[in-house]
Design an enzyme around this catalytic site. Structure first.
Site, PDB file in Angstrom:
ATOM      1  N   ARG A   1       2.612   7.820  10.008  1.00 46.89           N
ATOM      2  CA  ARG A   1       2.424   9.395   9.555  1.00 46.89           C
ATOM      3  C   ARG A   1       1.149   9.810  10.438  1.00 46.89           C
ATOM      4  O   ARG A   1       1.278  10.868  11.037  1.00 46.89           O
ATOM      5  CB  ARG A   1       1.912   9.675   8.036  1.00 46.89           C
ATOM      6  CG  ARG A   1       2.915   9.753   7.105  1.00 46.89           C
ATOM      7  CD  ARG A   1       2.401  10.055   5.775  1.00 46.89           C
ATOM      8  NE  ARG A   1       3.643   9.931   4.759  1.00 46.89           N
ATOM      9  CZ  ARG A   1       4.227  10.933   4.410  1.00 46.89           C
ATOM     10  NH1 ARG A   1       4.136  11.986   4.470  1.00 46.89           N
ATOM     11  NH2 ARG A   1       5.294  10.640   3.239  1.00 46.89           N
TER      12      ARG A   1
ATOM     13  N   GLU B   1      -2.114   5.022   3.191  1.00 46.41           N
ATOM     14  CA  GLU B   1      -1.931   3.819   2.577  1.00 46.41           C
ATOM     15  C   GLU B   1      -3.347   3.046   2.279  1.00 46.41           C
ATOM     16  O   GLU B   1      -3.361   2.352   1.172  1.00 46.41           O
ATOM     17  CB  GLU B   1      -1.371   2.772   3.641  1.00 46.41           C
ATOM     18  CG  GLU B   1       0.191   3.079   3.816  1.00 46.41           C
ATOM     19  CD  GLU B   1       0.567   4.284   4.766  1.00 46.41           C
ATOM     20  OE1 GLU B   1      -0.358   4.910   5.066  1.00 46.41           O
ATOM     21  OE2 GLU B   1       1.788   4.347   4.823  1.00 46.41           O
TER      22      GLU B   1
ATOM     23  N   GLU C   1      -0.358  -9.025  -1.081  1.00 47.21           N
ATOM     24  CA  GLU C   1      -1.085  -8.624  -0.109  1.00 47.21           C
ATOM     25  C   GLU C   1      -2.212  -7.864  -0.375  1.00 47.21           C
ATOM     26  O   GLU C   1      -2.421  -6.501   0.018  1.00 47.21           O
ATOM     27  CB  GLU C   1       0.103  -7.870   0.906  1.00 47.21           C
ATOM     28  CG  GLU C   1      -0.574  -7.611   2.405  1.00 47.21           C
ATOM     29  CD  GLU C   1       0.508  -6.905   3.206  1.00 47.21           C
ATOM     30  OE1 GLU C   1       0.670  -5.612   2.922  1.00 47.21           O
ATOM     31  OE2 GLU C   1       0.956  -7.327   4.437  1.00 47.21           O
TER      32      GLU C   1
ATOM     33  N   ASP D   1       0.953  -0.986   0.104  1.00 46.69           N
ATOM     34  CA  ASP D   1      -0.091   0.037   0.131  1.00 46.69           C
ATOM     35  C   ASP D   1       0.876   1.302  -0.063  1.00 46.69           C
ATOM     36  O   ASP D   1       0.308   2.355   0.614  1.00 46.69           O
ATOM     37  CB  ASP D   1      -0.783  -0.036   1.351  1.00 46.69           C
ATOM     38  CG  ASP D   1      -0.176  -0.236   2.419  1.00 46.69           C
ATOM     39  OD1 ASP D   1       1.162  -0.067   2.602  1.00 46.69           O
ATOM     40  OD2 ASP D   1      -0.824  -0.857   3.665  1.00 46.69           O
TER      41      ASP D   1
ATOM     42  N   HIS E   1      12.739   4.556  13.972  1.00 45.47           N
ATOM     43  CA  HIS E   1      12.508   5.127  12.545  1.00 45.47           C
ATOM     44  C   HIS E   1      13.380   6.392  12.158  1.00 45.47           C
ATOM     45  O   HIS E   1      13.157   7.347  13.161  1.00 45.47           O
ATOM     46  CB  HIS E   1      11.253   5.426  12.219  1.00 45.47           C
ATOM     47  CG  HIS E   1      10.798   5.221  10.753  1.00 45.47           C
ATOM     48  ND1 HIS E   1      11.042   6.188   9.871  1.00 45.47           N
ATOM     49  CD2 HIS E   1      10.547   4.065  10.001  1.00 45.47           C
ATOM     50  CE1 HIS E   1      10.711   5.988   8.615  1.00 45.47           C
ATOM     51  NE2 HIS E   1      10.500   4.534   8.582  1.00 45.47           N
TER      52      HIS E   1
ATOM     53  N   HIS F   1       6.391   4.784  13.501  1.00 46.70           N
ATOM     54  CA  HIS F   1       6.683   5.618  12.529  1.00 46.70           C
ATOM     55  C   HIS F   1       5.334   5.848  11.549  1.00 46.70           C
ATOM     56  O   HIS F   1       5.690   6.744  10.563  1.00 46.70           O
ATOM     57  CB  HIS F   1       7.530   4.713  11.492  1.00 46.70           C
ATOM     58  CG  HIS F   1       6.794   3.540  10.682  1.00 46.70           C
ATOM     59  ND1 HIS F   1       6.190   2.534  11.251  1.00 46.70           N
ATOM     60  CD2 HIS F   1       6.591   3.760   9.423  1.00 46.70           C
ATOM     61  CE1 HIS F   1       5.637   1.820  10.357  1.00 46.70           C
ATOM     62  NE2 HIS F   1       5.985   2.450   9.188  1.00 46.70           N
TER      63      HIS F   1
HETATM   64  N1  UDP Z   1      11.852  -4.171  10.732  1.00 46.50           N
HETATM   65  C1  UDP Z   1      13.273  -4.172  10.841  1.00 46.50           C
HETATM   66  N2  UDP Z   1      13.990  -3.447  11.469  1.00 46.50           N
HETATM   67  C2  UDP Z   1      13.524  -2.307  12.258  1.00 46.50           C
HETATM   68  C3  UDP Z   1      12.230  -2.260  12.355  1.00 46.50           C
HETATM   69  C4  UDP Z   1      11.338  -2.974  11.730  1.00 46.50           C
HETATM   70  O1  UDP Z   1      13.706  -4.955   9.802  1.00 46.50           O
HETATM   71  O2  UDP Z   1      14.261  -1.730  13.069  1.00 46.50           O
HETATM   72  C5  UDP Z   1      10.948  -4.763   9.615  1.00 46.50           C
HETATM   73  C6  UDP Z   1       9.876  -5.448  10.558  1.00 46.50           C
HETATM   74  O3  UDP Z   1      10.274  -6.946  10.884  1.00 46.50           O
HETATM   75  C7  UDP Z   1       8.738  -5.503   9.603  1.00 46.50           C
HETATM   76  C8  UDP Z   1       9.034  -4.442   8.735  1.00 46.50           C
HETATM   77  O4  UDP Z   1      10.278  -3.859   8.908  1.00 46.50           O
HETATM   78  O5  UDP Z   1       8.768  -6.813   8.718  1.00 46.50           O
HETATM   79  C9  UDP Z   1       7.967  -3.413   9.240  1.00 46.50           C
HETATM   80  O6  UDP Z   1       8.197  -2.154   8.651  1.00 46.50           O
HETATM   81  P1  UDP Z   1       7.593  -0.874   8.743  1.00 46.50           P
HETATM   82  O7  UDP Z   1       7.071  -0.988  10.237  1.00 46.50           O
HETATM   83  O8  UDP Z   1       8.612   0.204   8.504  1.00 46.50           O
HETATM   84  O9  UDP Z   1       6.385  -0.480   7.781  1.00 46.50           O
HETATM   85  P2  UDP Z   1       4.859  -1.394   7.978  1.00 46.50           P
HETATM   86  O10 UDP Z   1       4.888  -2.545   8.168  1.00 46.50           O
HETATM   87  O11 UDP Z   1       4.185  -0.623   8.973  1.00 46.50           O
HETATM   88  O12 UDP Z   1       4.375  -0.973   6.711  1.00 46.50           O
END
Ligand code: UDP
Length: 372
Positions: free
Chosen positions: A213, A131, A117, A95, A243, A211
């Protein structure tokens, strides 16, 4: 058949590297990868671990993360790549602005799009923002919709998207299994946490990521103050891979400073993050991916959002939606720290999001068209 896989952020890379490798194993498929690098540093961490060298790198990170400028640049940049590459199919994931722009650029050229997804919906176009609308825009364009769960397929059906929908599991579980196996073979992949693990040993670790928004501003301040209260407890420490977004960093700097019980560290690469999840007592997060990984590892996850497009973890009892009110965050964390029964009820390993074979299923469908 030439497939172009387009992605730009850390979560997309985590969730697509297993798909790229499953597609590469199909004899009649040529798979090419295009990264937009919408999030440069975090994306590169995943590429390095997965050993993935993109065929095309647009390097389009927008310094101020302006959505309109980013989207315009993504659309024109990806459009030019499609003109050159002329793939038979494009694959996008999730997304992000990259997923939405990739699908739109492909549509303008009448190139079929597969969406990995597909079908996640919160029902609120401002949560998560932007998203929820990004992924809704992909739905009418795509002809293949890889829904991670039946719940996601049902959400698509409510929008009259019923053709080309395949329930595959979420590829994040494939990535998690692959990474855990790699760490088991080669523990040095995650030894960067040894010093911190030793320093925090004996304390219960609350792993924090934030993180989103929609949490910038008031929400982030409340989260920071809640972390300060949690860290004030005896025998508790907060591990916080932070982040790099300035909206997160500036608030945390101001409110947490260098609090001795808060280990604020650089974002972890994927193997280290998986190890951190393994070490923690519970996760406190607004991330999407962490909501999917924590249940697989039997870790309770408190979700600092008002809505979730991933109700499966809540239904399974391993995730709880708690919003961003400071007092609520503190009381929910304290309940899990103090109430053994409440903790035990959430700390059960579940895999509502997949069995680790989603990518193979996706590759099979892509290889066979819609006949699978
Ligand atoms: N993640 C990572 N290192 C970190 C924090 C998160 O590799 O320091 C991984 C986590 O395991 C997950 C993904 O990043 O698979 C999530 O990414 P994020 O939270 O940025 O985005 P969202 O999932 O909310 O779209």
């Amino acid at each position: 058949m030439k497939i172009l896989v387009i992605f730009g952020t850390r979560p997309e890379a985590i969730k697509l590297f297993p798909v790229v490798s499953a597609l590469a194993a199909v004899p009649h498929i040529t798979v090419r990868t295009c990264v937009t690098a919408q999030h440069r540093g975090l994306l590169d961490q995943v590429l390095a671990i997965a050993g993935l060298v993109p065929d095309i790198d647009l390097d389009l990170m927008e310094p101020d993360q302006s959505l309109d400028r980013l989207t315009a640049r993504l659309l024109t940049g990806i459009g030019e790549v499609l003109n050159r590459e002329r793939p038979d199919r494009v694959i996008v994931q999730g997304d992000t602005a990259t997923a939405m722009s990739g699908a739109l650029a492909a549509y303008y050229r009448k190139i079929p799009v597969a969406h990995v997804e597909a079908g996640l919906r919160s029902g609120n176009i401002y949560h998560p923002w932007p998203e929820e609308v990004n992924r809704r825009i992909v739905a009418p364009i795509a002809d293949l919709h890889f829904a991670p769960t039946q719940t996601a397929a049902d959400a698509l059906a409510r929008e009259n998207v019923t053709h080309g929908v395949h329930v595959t599991g979420n590829t994040v579980i494939d990535a998690l299994h692959w990474t855990r196996a790699r760490i088991a073979e080669d523990p040095s992949l995650a030894t960067g946490l040894d010093a911190i693990a030793a320093r925090l040993s004996g304390r219960r670790i609350v792993l924090v990521t934030t993180h989103r928004r929609e949490n910038f501003g008031d929400g982030m301040g409340a989260i920071a103050r809640a972390i300060r209260q949690i860290a004030a407890r005896d025998n508790v420490a907060v591990l916080f891979p932070m982040h790099p977004n300035p909206n997160v960093v500036s608030v945390m700097d101001a409110i947490l400073g260098d609090h001795p019980a808060v280990a604020r560290i650089e974002p972890l690469d994927y193997p280290h993050f998986i190890r951190a999840l393994g070490l923690c007592h519970l996760a406190l997060t607004d991330s999407g991916g962490v909501q999917e990984e924590a249940p697989a590892l039997g870790k309770p996850v408190l979700v600092m959002r008002d809505t979730t497009e991933r109700p499966e973890g809540v239904a399974a009892g391993t995730a709880k939606l708690i919003g961003t009110d400071e007092a609520r965050i503190v009381s929910e964390v304290f309940t899990l720290l103090d109430d053994k029964a409440a903790y035990a009820a959430m700390a059960r390993a579940h895999n509502p999001f997949g069995d680790g074979h989603a990518s193979e299923r996706i590759a099979r469908v892509v290889a066979d068209g819609n006949r699978w």
